[in-house]
Design a protein around this motif. Structure first.
Motif, mmCIF file in Angstrom:
data_model
loop_
_atom_site.group_PDB
_atom_site.id
_atom_site.type_symbol
_atom_site.label_atom_id
_atom_site.label_comp_id
_atom_site.label_asym_id
_atom_site.label_seq_id
_atom_site.Cartn_x
_atom_site.Cartn_y
_atom_site.Cartn_z
ATOM 1 N N ALA A 23 0.842 -1.201 0.000
ATOM 2 C CA ALA A 23 0.000 0.000 0.000
ATOM 3 C C ALA A 23 0.878 1.251 0.000
ATOM 4 O O ALA A 23 0.522 2.259 -0.617
ATOM 5 N N GLN A 34 0.229 5.965 2.743
ATOM 6 C CA GLN A 34 0.076 4.513 2.894
ATOM 7 C C GLN A 34 -1.246 4.176 3.588
ATOM 8 O O GLN A 34 -1.987 3.317 3.114
ATOM 9 N N THR A 37 -4.206 4.707 1.185
ATOM 10 C CA THR A 37 -4.220 3.672 0.145
ATOM 11 C C THR A 37 -4.708 2.361 0.729
ATOM 12 O O THR A 37 -5.547 1.670 0.138
ATOM 13 N N TRP A 38 -4.205 1.993 1.910
ATOM 14 C CA TRP A 38 -4.609 0.758 2.560
ATOM 15 C C TRP A 38 -6.110 0.753 2.840
ATOM 16 O O TRP A 38 -6.785 -0.249 2.620
ATOM 17 N N ILE A 41 -7.963 0.094 -0.404
ATOM 18 C CA ILE A 41 -7.849 -1.319 -0.799
ATOM 19 C C ILE A 41 -8.736 -2.173 0.092
ATOM 20 O O ILE A 41 -9.471 -3.047 -0.390
#
Length: 152
Positions: A23, A34, A37-38, A41
């Motif tokens: 990520a 990060q 993004t994580w 996802i």
């Protein structure tokens, strides 16, 4: 159905190309942190948009030089349950995928073999001896291009 924005679609395209990206690395490419993004996802996974991440092996490098798509029509519908056939065919190591389909055949199988004589052995000794196996049609794979499919 989940609403996807441009960032979600970009993340999906990037993961289709390389699902091993962290990520953090993916976020750096997209200008996101990060954690952000994580979270995106994870949201896509929870919504079922991302069903998992698979390792794709190179069958040829492992000694399996032939891939055959096999259409199988069940000989005795009603006498053999679909579940029994699916369970039996799924136990054959050379059978990579089992798809129950609508059309001329009842099932579409992806079978790998070392060569054509090995495929013939698998077909005669394993697949054709399955309960309910009837008519088959084989199509040998000549080449394959991996297309990620529509992301929107």
């Amino acid at each position: 159905m989940i609403e996807l924005d441009d960032t979600d679609r970009t993340i999906l395209r990037a993961l289709v190309q390389d699902a091993t990206q962290s990520a953090g690395a993916l976020g750096r490419k997209l200008g996101l942190s990060q954690p952000a993004t994580w979270r995106r996802i994870r949201r896509l996974e929870t919504a079922g948009v991302i069903k998992g991440r698979r390792l794709r092996l190179n069958a040829e490098a492992l000694g399996f030089g032939v891939t055959v798509f096999l259409g199988v029509k069940l000989a005795r519908k009603g006498q053999v349950s679909l579940e029994d056939f699916e369970r039996a065919v799924s136990a054959i190591p050379e059978v990579q995928t089992v798809e129950h389909v609508l059309g001329l055949y009842d099932y579409r199988l992806r079978v790998v073999a070392r060569d054509l004589s090995d495929f013939e052995r698998v077909l005669r000794r394993r697949i054709m001896t399955l309960p309910g196996a009837g008519e088959v049609e084989a199509n040998v794979l000549l080449s394959e291009e991996r297309l990620p499919g529509p992301i929107g």
